[in-house]
Design a protein around this motif. Sequence first.
Motif, PDB file in Angstrom:
ATOM      1  N   LYS A 191      43.642  34.181  50.168  1.00 20.20           N
ATOM      2  CA  LYS A 191      44.556  33.685  49.287  1.00 20.20           C
ATOM      3  C   LYS A 191      45.130  34.143  48.459  1.00 20.20           C
ATOM      4  O   LYS A 191      46.467  34.004  48.185  1.00 20.20           O
ATOM      5  CB  LYS A 191      43.515  32.523  48.655  1.00 20.20           C
ATOM      6  CG  LYS A 191      42.999  31.290  49.562  1.00 20.20           C
ATOM      7  CD  LYS A 191      42.011  30.370  48.686  1.00 20.20           C
ATOM      8  CE  LYS A 191      41.318  29.502  49.632  1.00 20.20           C
ATOM      9  NZ  LYS A 191      40.354  28.448  48.904  1.00 20.20           N
ATOM     10  N   GLN A 192      44.590  35.383  47.924  1.00 28.91           N
ATOM     11  CA  GLN A 192      45.095  36.010  46.721  1.00 28.91           C
ATOM     12  C   GLN A 192      46.241  36.747  47.475  1.00 28.91           C
ATOM     13  O   GLN A 192      47.293  36.970  47.098  1.00 28.91           O
ATOM     14  CB  GLN A 192      44.156  36.828  45.965  1.00 28.91           C
ATOM     15  CG  GLN A 192      44.716  37.775  45.076  1.00 28.91           C
ATOM     16  CD  GLN A 192      45.282  36.851  43.785  1.00 28.91           C
ATOM     17  OE1 GLN A 192      44.667  36.053  43.285  1.00 28.91           O
ATOM     18  NE2 GLN A 192      46.520  37.307  43.097  1.00 28.91           N
TER      19      GLN A 192
ATOM     20  N   HIS B 111      49.230  34.768  47.778  1.00 32.17           N
ATOM     21  CA  HIS B 111      49.745  34.712  46.547  1.00 32.17           C
ATOM     22  C   HIS B 111      50.684  35.868  46.038  1.00 32.17           C
ATOM     23  O   HIS B 111      51.830  35.834  45.658  1.00 32.17           O
ATOM     24  CB  HIS B 111      48.643  34.394  45.436  1.00 32.17           C
ATOM     25  CG  HIS B 111      49.321  34.590  43.985  1.00 32.17           C
ATOM     26  ND1 HIS B 111      49.953  33.492  43.684  1.00 32.17           N
ATOM     27  CD2 HIS B 111      49.226  35.574  43.221  1.00 32.17           C
ATOM     28  CE1 HIS B 111      50.219  33.591  42.304  1.00 32.17           C
ATOM     29  NE2 HIS B 111      49.727  34.855  42.259  1.00 32.17           N
TER      30      HIS B 111
END
Length: 133
Positions: free
Chosen positions: A56-57, A60
Amino acid sequence: MAHAIVNPDALHDPTPFGYSHTATVPAGTELVLVAGQYGSGPDGAVVSTDFTEQVKQTFHNIGVALAAHGLDLSHVVQLRTYVVNHDVSKLGPIAGAVQEGWGTRPPTQTLIGVASLAAPDVLFEVEALAARP
């Protein structure tokens, strides 16, 4: 949109797996290359030892890098994904993150299993190629 995504009917539908089969970019389109991003915060430290959180990071961070050029995830044509000690259980978090970022129009993507990446706590890294309309 500066590029076209095509998934030929004669091939399986790859979108549930988080990728598309082909993409075209018109001649003269400006390309933006994003170096391998990983699940780091602004200080460069990995935000979590959890694989899903790193995924997820990482996506992002790709969005942040693209925004510096006035682009977003919809401009991505291709991803090159590196997974430490890959096994099929890691496909779900990756496909989920790609579907969250791109919906039913994911970019092309190659997934490469590796023994390690730049630092021992980095489990996931992605390079991106984007096209400016």
